[in-house]
Design a protein around this motif. Structure first.
Motif, PDB file in Angstrom:
ATOM      1  N   ASP A 166       0.860  -1.169  -0.039  1.00 49.25           N
ATOM      2  CA  ASP A 166       0.104   0.565   0.276  1.00 49.25           C
ATOM      3  C   ASP A 166       0.982   0.863  -0.215  1.00 49.25           C
ATOM      4  OD1 ASP A 166      -1.526   2.337   0.627  1.00 49.25           O
ATOM      5  OD2 ASP A 166      -2.978   0.396   1.502  1.00 49.25           O
ATOM      6  N   GLN A 216       0.231   6.640   2.784  1.00 50.39           N
ATOM      7  CA  GLN A 216       0.536   7.205   3.964  1.00 50.39           C
ATOM      8  C   GLN A 216      -0.290   7.946   4.948  1.00 50.39           C
ATOM      9  OE1 GLN A 216       2.195   4.860   5.967  1.00 50.39           O
ATOM     10  NE2 GLN A 216       2.991   3.555   3.753  1.00 50.39           N
ATOM     11  N   THR A 223      -2.037   3.847   5.657  1.00 49.40           N
ATOM     12  CA  THR A 223      -2.738   3.952   4.938  1.00 49.40           C
ATOM     13  C   THR A 223      -4.452   3.775   4.720  1.00 49.40           C
ATOM     14  OG1 THR A 223      -2.190   1.522   4.776  1.00 49.40           O
ATOM     15  CG2 THR A 223      -4.412   1.321   4.928  1.00 49.40           C
ATOM     16  N   THR A 266      -7.248  -2.652   1.193  1.00 45.34           N
ATOM     17  CA  THR A 266      -7.462  -3.261  -0.090  1.00 45.34           C
ATOM     18  C   THR A 266      -8.263  -4.457  -1.060  1.00 45.34           C
ATOM     19  OG1 THR A 266      -4.489  -3.460   0.585  1.00 45.34           O
ATOM     20  CG2 THR A 266      -4.473  -4.782  -1.166  1.00 45.34           C
ATOM     21  N   GLY A 276      -1.577  -3.517   3.677  1.00 48.64           N
ATOM     22  CA  GLY A 276      -2.182  -1.902   4.013  1.00 48.64           C
ATOM     23  C   GLY A 276      -3.529  -2.484   5.093  1.00 48.64           C
TER      24      GLY A 276
END
Length: 242
Positions: free
Chosen positions: A92, A95, A97, A101, A122
């Motif tokens: 992921d 930043q 998350t 996903t 993530g």
């Protein structure tokens, strides 16, 4: 290289596999396994074993073409190139998350295609539904929405759990975490795992025997250590493990 017997590898827990990899002395003992950021969502499932197929993931902003789940087709097209079942590995890039996903639909598609599991740096969602299909997933947490999810890069090197993962790497994971497995020693690991467990059982049996003394424990530990040292010598010389 001979085909790797993944079913035999899956009979052993990931910590035992890590212990055996150490005995081959093919990498530093502090390398090759994911850190504590990556945790099993379903600890009760058996070990997951398969080959990495990698992708990066974003969900903070829409992809340039505006297509949700962009990159998914390219990911499925790459799966037949693997020598065995795929483990979907996602880095992921957002930043922090932003969104999940995966969810029930993605995991159902992956499992239908023979995937052995999924790992993301993530988050995930639909955990009740994913657990119902017995599909192992490893994440750093959960988030209820998928945001603007898309896969910018497929089959590119990624970093997950503090280590670099490239397509085709052999992975082994369970409730304790995830490790890479060097391909050149993979077929030797199951027999060595059984021998390590036999040696460790000497200590366990002594401790459970009801007559514990420091001297007795020292003797049990000596016998266990001697057996593991003998195993390490066999592995270094390329001998068959009894």
């Amino acid at each position: 290289m001979c085909p790797i017997d993944l079913e035999r590898l899956a009979k052993f827990d990931t910590p035992t596999v890590c212990n055996v990899i150490e005995l081959f002395d093919v990498r530093p003992r502090n390398a090759g396994f994911m850190n504590g950021d990556i945790r099993a969502c379903f600890p009760g499932l058996p070990p997951m074993v398969g080959y990495a197929t990698t992708a990066t993931f974003r969900s903070m902003a829409a992809p340039p073409q505006g297509q949700a789940y962009g990159g998914l087709n390219a990911q499925f097209e790459a799966l037949p190139e693997l020598p065995g079942p795929a483990i979907m590995v996602f880095q992921d890039l957002d930043q922090p998350t932003t969104a999940a996903t995966f969810g029930e639909v993605m995991c159902t598609m992956y499992k239908a295609y023979g995937s052995a599991g999924l790992i993301t740096s993530g988050a995930g969602r639909d955990l009740d539904q994913v657990r119902a299909i017995d599909y192992p997933v490893f994440t750093s947490g959960t988030i209820c929405s998928h945001g603007y999810c898309h896969l910018p890069d497929v089959n590119a090197p990624v970093t997950v759990g503090g280590i670099a993962i490239t397509p085709g790497m052999l992975l082994h994971g369970d409730c304790n975490g995830v490790t890479t497995v060097p391909l050149e020693i993979a077929n030797e690991i199951p027999d060595a795992c059984a021998e390590v467990m036999r040696c460790e059982q000497i200590i366990l049996d002594y401790c459970r025997g009801g007559h514990f003394t420091p001297a007795g424990l020292a003797e049990a530990r000596r016998e266990c250590d001697e057996g593991i040292r003998k195993l390490a010598r066999q592995l270094h010389r390329g001998e068959q493990v009894n």
